[in-house]
Design a protein around this motif. Structure first.
Motif, PDB file in Angstrom:
ATOM      1  N   GLU A 180       0.835  -1.207   0.000  1.00  0.00           N
ATOM      2  CA  GLU A 180       0.000   0.000   0.000  1.00  0.00           C
ATOM      3  C   GLU A 180       0.870   1.258   0.000  1.00  0.00           C
ATOM      4  O   GLU A 180       0.571   2.241  -0.689  1.00  0.00           O
ATOM      5  CB  GLU A 180      -0.918  -0.015   1.227  1.00  0.00           C
ATOM      6  N   ASP A 181       1.963   1.260   0.792  1.00  0.00           N
ATOM      7  CA  ASP A 181       2.892   2.400   0.817  1.00  0.00           C
ATOM      8  C   ASP A 181       3.487   2.644  -0.563  1.00  0.00           C
ATOM      9  O   ASP A 181       3.591   3.791  -1.016  1.00  0.00           O
ATOM     10  CB  ASP A 181       4.036   2.144   1.806  1.00  0.00           C
ATOM     11  N   ILE A 182       3.881   1.568  -1.226  1.00  0.00           N
ATOM     12  CA  ILE A 182       4.495   1.685  -2.552  1.00  0.00           C
ATOM     13  C   ILE A 182       3.488   2.214  -3.561  1.00  0.00           C
ATOM     14  O   ILE A 182       3.804   3.122  -4.341  1.00  0.00           O
ATOM     15  CB  ILE A 182       5.082   0.324  -2.998  1.00  0.00           C
ATOM     16  N   ALA A 183       2.273   1.701  -3.543  1.00  0.00           N
ATOM     17  CA  ALA A 183       1.235   2.169  -4.460  1.00  0.00           C
ATOM     18  C   ALA A 183       0.937   3.649  -4.227  1.00  0.00           C
ATOM     19  O   ALA A 183       0.784   4.428  -5.176  1.00  0.00           O
ATOM     20  CB  ALA A 183      -0.035   1.338  -4.294  1.00  0.00           C
ATOM     21  N   SER A 184       0.912   4.070  -2.966  1.00  0.00           N
ATOM     22  CA  SER A 184       0.661   5.468  -2.626  1.00  0.00           C
ATOM     23  C   SER A 184       1.791   6.362  -3.129  1.00  0.00           C
ATOM     24  O   SER A 184       1.553   7.442  -3.666  1.00  0.00           O
ATOM     25  CB  SER A 184       0.511   5.607  -1.112  1.00  0.00           C
ATOM     26  N   LEU A 185       3.011   5.910  -2.955  1.00  0.00           N
ATOM     27  CA  LEU A 185       4.176   6.673  -3.423  1.00  0.00           C
ATOM     28  C   LEU A 185       4.148   6.835  -4.935  1.00  0.00           C
ATOM     29  O   LEU A 185       4.376   7.935  -5.460  1.00  0.00           O
ATOM     30  CB  LEU A 185       5.473   5.977  -2.991  1.00  0.00           C
ATOM     31  N   ILE A 186       3.839   5.774  -5.652  1.00  0.00           N
ATOM     32  CA  ILE A 186       3.761   5.831  -7.118  1.00  0.00           C
ATOM     33  C   ILE A 186       2.668   6.805  -7.547  1.00  0.00           C
ATOM     34  O   ILE A 186       2.864   7.613  -8.463  1.00  0.00           O
ATOM     35  CB  ILE A 186       3.535   4.421  -7.705  1.00  0.00           C
ATOM     36  N   ALA A 187       1.538   6.780  -6.864  1.00  0.00           N
ATOM     37  CA  ALA A 187       0.446   7.703  -7.194  1.00  0.00           C
ATOM     38  C   ALA A 187       0.864   9.148  -6.958  1.00  0.00           C
ATOM     39  O   ALA A 187       0.539  10.040  -7.744  1.00  0.00           O
ATOM     40  CB  ALA A 187      -0.796   7.359  -6.379  1.00  0.00           C
ATOM     41  N   GLU A 188       1.620   9.406  -5.881  1.00  0.00           N
ATOM     42  CA  GLU A 188       2.094  10.756  -5.574  1.00  0.00           C
ATOM     43  C   GLU A 188       3.070  11.258  -6.629  1.00  0.00           C
ATOM     44  O   GLU A 188       3.088  12.450  -6.945  1.00  0.00           O
ATOM     45  CB  GLU A 188       2.782  10.786  -4.209  1.00  0.00           C
ATOM     46  N   LEU A 189       3.889  10.365  -7.160  1.00  0.00           N
ATOM     47  CA  LEU A 189       4.897  10.767  -8.142  1.00  0.00           C
ATOM     48  C   LEU A 189       4.280  11.107  -9.493  1.00  0.00           C
ATOM     49  O   LEU A 189       4.842  11.898 -10.252  1.00  0.00           O
ATOM     50  CB  LEU A 189       5.937   9.655  -8.309  1.00  0.00           C
ATOM     51  N   GLY A 190       3.155  10.510  -9.807  1.00  0.00           N
ATOM     52  CA  GLY A 190       2.506  10.800 -11.080  1.00  0.00           C
ATOM     53  C   GLY A 190       3.203  10.094 -12.227  1.00  0.00           C
ATOM     54  O   GLY A 190       3.926   9.111 -12.050  1.00  0.00           O
ATOM     55  N   ASN A 191       2.990  10.600 -13.424  1.00  0.00           N
ATOM     56  CA  ASN A 191       3.526   9.990 -14.630  1.00  0.00           C
ATOM     57  C   ASN A 191       4.965  10.456 -14.856  1.00  0.00           C
ATOM     58  O   ASN A 191       5.209  11.493 -15.468  1.00  0.00           O
ATOM     59  CB  ASN A 191       2.641  10.338 -15.828  1.00  0.00           C
ATOM     60  N   ILE A 192       5.905   9.690 -14.354  1.00  0.00           N
ATOM     61  CA  ILE A 192       7.314  10.046 -14.454  1.00  0.00           C
ATOM     62  C   ILE A 192       7.765  10.068 -15.914  1.00  0.00           C
ATOM     63  O   ILE A 192       8.525  10.941 -16.323  1.00  0.00           O
ATOM     64  CB  ILE A 192       8.184   9.078 -13.620  1.00  0.00           C
ATOM     65  N   ALA A 193       7.306   9.131 -16.713  1.00  0.00           N
ATOM     66  CA  ALA A 193       7.704   9.081 -18.124  1.00  0.00           C
ATOM     67  C   ALA A 193       7.304  10.368 -18.842  1.00  0.00           C
ATOM     68  O   ALA A 193       8.089  10.938 -19.608  1.00  0.00           O
ATOM     69  CB  ALA A 193       7.092   7.869 -18.809  1.00  0.00           C
ATOM     70  N   ALA A 194       6.099  10.858 -18.587  1.00  0.00           N
ATOM     71  CA  ALA A 194       5.640  12.097 -19.226  1.00  0.00           C
ATOM     72  C   ALA A 194       6.470  13.283 -18.745  1.00  0.00           C
ATOM     73  O   ALA A 194       6.835  14.159 -19.533  1.00  0.00           O
ATOM     74  CB  ALA A 194       4.163  12.333 -18.938  1.00  0.00           C
ATOM     75  N   ALA A 195       6.777  13.311 -17.453  1.00  0.00           N
ATOM     76  CA  ALA A 195       7.583  14.406 -16.903  1.00  0.00           C
ATOM     77  C   ALA A 195       8.976  14.413 -17.528  1.00  0.00           C
ATOM     78  O   ALA A 195       9.513  15.468 -17.879  1.00  0.00           O
ATOM     79  CB  ALA A 195       7.678  14.282 -15.386  1.00  0.00           C
ATOM     80  N   LEU A 196       9.581  13.239 -17.693  1.00  0.00           N
ATOM     81  CA  LEU A 196      10.912  13.157 -18.305  1.00  0.00           C
ATOM     82  C   LEU A 196      10.862  13.568 -19.780  1.00  0.00           C
ATOM     83  O   LEU A 196      11.776  14.216 -20.280  1.00  0.00           O
ATOM     84  CB  LEU A 196      11.485  11.751 -18.169  1.00  0.00           C
ATOM     85  N   GLU A 197       9.794  13.193 -20.449  1.00  0.00           N
ATOM     86  CA  GLU A 197       9.659  13.532 -21.866  1.00  0.00           C
ATOM     87  C   GLU A 197       9.613  15.048 -22.054  1.00  0.00           C
ATOM     88  O   GLU A 197      10.171  15.587 -23.009  1.00  0.00           O
ATOM     89  CB  GLU A 197       8.392  12.890 -22.432  1.00  0.00           C
ATOM     90  N   GLU A 198       8.984  15.749 -21.118  1.00  0.00           N
ATOM     91  CA  GLU A 198       8.834  17.196 -21.225  1.00  0.00           C
ATOM     92  C   GLU A 198       9.988  17.970 -20.583  1.00  0.00           C
ATOM     93  O   GLU A 198      10.082  19.180 -20.743  1.00  0.00           O
ATOM     94  CB  GLU A 198       7.516  17.616 -20.562  1.00  0.00           C
ATOM     95  N   ALA A 199      10.865  17.291 -19.872  1.00  0.00           N
ATOM     96  CA  ALA A 199      11.948  17.964 -19.148  1.00  0.00           C
ATOM     97  C   ALA A 199      12.998  18.531 -20.100  1.00  0.00           C
ATOM     98  O   ALA A 199      13.191  18.042 -21.215  1.00  0.00           O
ATOM     99  CB  ALA A 199      12.604  16.983 -18.176  1.00  0.00           C
ATOM    100  N   ASP A 200      13.681  19.556 -19.600  1.00  0.00           N
ATOM    101  CA  ASP A 200      14.775  20.179 -20.343  1.00  0.00           C
ATOM    102  C   ASP A 200      15.895  19.149 -20.540  1.00  0.00           C
ATOM    103  O   ASP A 200      16.253  18.427 -19.607  1.00  0.00           O
ATOM    104  CB  ASP A 200      15.293  21.378 -19.538  1.00  0.00           C
ATOM    105  N   PRO A 201      16.471  19.052 -21.746  1.00  0.00           N
ATOM    106  CA  PRO A 201      17.526  18.059 -22.008  1.00  0.00           C
ATOM    107  C   PRO A 201      18.714  18.167 -21.048  1.00  0.00           C
ATOM    108  O   PRO A 201      19.267  17.145 -20.636  1.00  0.00           O
ATOM    109  CB  PRO A 201      17.954  18.355 -23.445  1.00  0.00           C
ATOM    110  N   GLU A 202      19.095  19.384 -20.644  1.00  0.00           N
ATOM    111  CA  GLU A 202      20.221  19.537 -19.705  1.00  0.00           C
ATOM    112  C   GLU A 202      19.869  18.955 -18.338  1.00  0.00           C
ATOM    113  O   GLU A 202      20.715  18.350 -17.688  1.00  0.00           O
ATOM    114  CB  GLU A 202      20.607  21.011 -19.581  1.00  0.00           C
ATOM    115  N   ASP A 203      18.621  19.140 -17.905  1.00  0.00           N
ATOM    116  CA  ASP A 203      18.192  18.575 -16.630  1.00  0.00           C
ATOM    117  C   ASP A 203      18.196  17.048 -16.683  1.00  0.00           C
ATOM    118  O   ASP A 203      18.593  16.374 -15.734  1.00  0.00           O
ATOM    119  CB  ASP A 203      16.787  19.068 -16.247  1.00  0.00           C
ATOM    120  N   LYS A 204      17.743  16.513 -17.821  1.00  0.00           N
ATOM    121  CA  LYS A 204      17.747  15.052 -17.972  1.00  0.00           C
ATOM    122  C   LYS A 204      19.181  14.525 -17.972  1.00  0.00           C
ATOM    123  O   LYS A 204      19.460  13.492 -17.376  1.00  0.00           O
ATOM    124  CB  LYS A 204      17.029  14.639 -19.256  1.00  0.00           C
TER     125      LYS A 204
END
Length: 123
Positions: A69-93
């Protein structure tokens, strides 16, 4: 969520005194009295004393294991990491990938890439 360790991290203690020492050194560079050297030595001594007086981590201070349950909650809090990385600045990545020690190996023969991450420093 998992329990958080109670004692301050050594990095927090060190950072606090390092800021103070940096201010003293800056004052010295700007023409302050040479007595500042004594202040620097005293701040370094206090930092070392604070680090040495920290109790050793006890098993009871360790972080409790996470439940499903803790892990599922943490994943929900983080949101869509793949989408965030896709939109992130290349230098930050680039900084993120370097900090994770991400290594990509491309095979021209199979036209595939193999990703390898060293998480040793993050555990």
């Amino acid at each position: 969520m998992a329990a958080i360790p109670r004692q301050p991290a050594a990095a927090d203690i060190t950072a606090e005194f390092d800021k103070k020492i940096a201010r003293y050194r800056q004052a010295l560079d700007e023409g302050a009295s040479p007595a500042v050297v004594g202040w620097i030595a005293e701040a370094e001594h206090q930092r070392d004393k604070a680090l040495a007086s920290r109790p050793a981590a006890r098993e009871s201070d360790a972080i409790d294991p996470m439940t499903a349950e803790d892990i599922a909650s943490l994943i929900a809090e983080l949101g869509n990491i793949a989408a965030a990385l896709e939109e992130a600045d290349p230098e930050d990545k680039l900084d993120l990938y370097r900090s994770l020690r991400l290594r990509l190996t491309y095979s021209a023969e199979t036209q595939t890439a193999h990703a390898d991450i060293d998480l040793g420093a993050h555990r």
